[in-house]
Design a protein around this motif. Structure first.
Motif, PDB file in Angstrom:
ATOM      1  N   ILE A 173      -4.790   5.819  -1.228  1.00  0.00           N
ATOM      2  CA  ILE A 173      -5.568   4.592  -1.291  1.00  0.00           C
ATOM      3  C   ILE A 173      -6.614   4.619  -0.193  1.00  0.00           C
ATOM      4  CG2 ILE A 173      -5.479   2.079  -0.961  1.00  0.00           C
ATOM      5  CD1 ILE A 173      -2.783   2.098  -2.413  1.00  0.00           C
ATOM      6  N   TRP A 219      -8.128  -1.201   0.797  1.00  0.00           N
ATOM      7  CA  TRP A 219      -6.945  -2.032   0.555  1.00  0.00           C
ATOM      8  C   TRP A 219      -7.227  -3.472   0.940  1.00  0.00           C
ATOM      9  CZ3 TRP A 219      -2.853  -1.980  -2.244  1.00  0.00           C
ATOM     10  CH2 TRP A 219      -1.758  -2.796  -1.942  1.00  0.00           C
ATOM     11  N   ARG A 238       0.804  -1.227   0.000  1.00  0.00           N
ATOM     12  CA  ARG A 238       0.000   0.000   0.000  1.00  0.00           C
ATOM     13  C   ARG A 238       0.837   1.277   0.000  1.00  0.00           C
ATOM     14  NH1 ARG A 238      -5.291   0.983   3.560  1.00  0.00           N
ATOM     15  NH2 ARG A 238      -5.723   3.102   2.879  1.00  0.00           N
ATOM     16  N   PHE A 292      -7.854  -2.530  -4.528  1.00  0.00           N
ATOM     17  CA  PHE A 292      -7.784  -1.245  -3.845  1.00  0.00           C
ATOM     18  C   PHE A 292      -8.538  -0.188  -4.632  1.00  0.00           C
ATOM     19  CE2 PHE A 292      -4.023  -1.621  -6.527  1.00  0.00           C
ATOM     20  CZ  PHE A 292      -3.905  -0.379  -7.143  1.00  0.00           C
ATOM     21  N   GLU A 300       1.120   4.122  -3.113  1.00  0.00           N
ATOM     22  CA  GLU A 300       0.769   5.534  -2.926  1.00  0.00           C
ATOM     23  C   GLU A 300       1.936   6.443  -3.277  1.00  0.00           C
ATOM     24  OE1 GLU A 300      -2.717   5.855   0.418  1.00  0.00           O
ATOM     25  OE2 GLU A 300      -0.661   5.669   1.156  1.00  0.00           O
ATOM     26  N   PRO A 343      -5.034  -6.708  -0.255  1.00  0.00           N
ATOM     27  CA  PRO A 343      -3.936  -7.165  -1.119  1.00  0.00           C
ATOM     28  C   PRO A 343      -3.863  -8.674  -1.352  1.00  0.00           C
ATOM     29  CG  PRO A 343      -3.090  -6.777   1.065  1.00  0.00           C
ATOM     30  CD  PRO A 343      -4.565  -6.417   1.096  1.00  0.00           C
TER      31      PRO A 343
END
Length: 164
Positions: free
Chosen positions: A41, A44, A25, A52, A29, A46
């Motif tokens: 973001i 999230w 994340r 996202f 960004e 993953p």
């Protein structure tokens, strides 16, 4: 007619480091927003099938009207396939009222070992090839390829700074 845009860059860092920057994340960004934009973001998850939601904000919206608002592009991204450290496949949908930006664009980030990278030890370079398939017609090809190249330059700077 469906369009495919591409860009490629060799990064002076191992594939594992580059892959990690594609799925973390804070890293996304930091490097994903192209020049002239910032990113945040909001959601999230993953994992394959997760994803996202990113809000990209134009630093100077006067010359770059956004797809989602005057100053933003909002994109929901599904992580369709994660193959460490070789590939990340994303399905991106822009939040936009204009039908020219509708549809699902598939972004494939392919990572290949690049042994002959200037200034690195043998075997520590990575060639990143980005293929964007089914690009919505409202996204101009030259602007899109420039944006992908800018994100790749940001990715290179981000990863190489941490690897060096």
């Amino acid at each position: 007619m469906a369009r495919t845009d591409r860009a490629e860059r060799t990064i002076a860092a191992p594939r594992e480091d580059v892959y990690r920057a594609l799925v973390e994340r804070d890293a996304l960004e930091a490097w994903l927003p192209p020049e002239g934009m910032s990113g945040r973001i909001e959601r999230w998850d993953p994992r394959p099938g997760g994803g996202f939601r990113m809000v990209l904000t134009y630093l100077d919206p006067a010359g770059s009207p956004g797809k989602s608002s005057d100053a933003t592009d909002v994109v929901d991204v599904e992580l369709a396939d994660l193959v460490p450290p070789e590939r990340v496949v994303q399905r991106a949908v822009f939040e936009a009222e204009d039908p020219a930006f509708a549809g699902v664009m598939t972004m494939t980030w392919q990572l290949a070992a690049a042994d002959a990278v200037t200034g690195t030890r043998a075997g520590t370079g990575t060639t990143v090839t980005v293929t964007a398939a089914d690009v919505p017609p409202g996204i101009h090809q030259d602007v899109h390829e420039e944006g992908i190249a800018s994100s790749l330059a940001n990715l290179a700077a981000y990863v190489e700074q941490r690897a060096g």
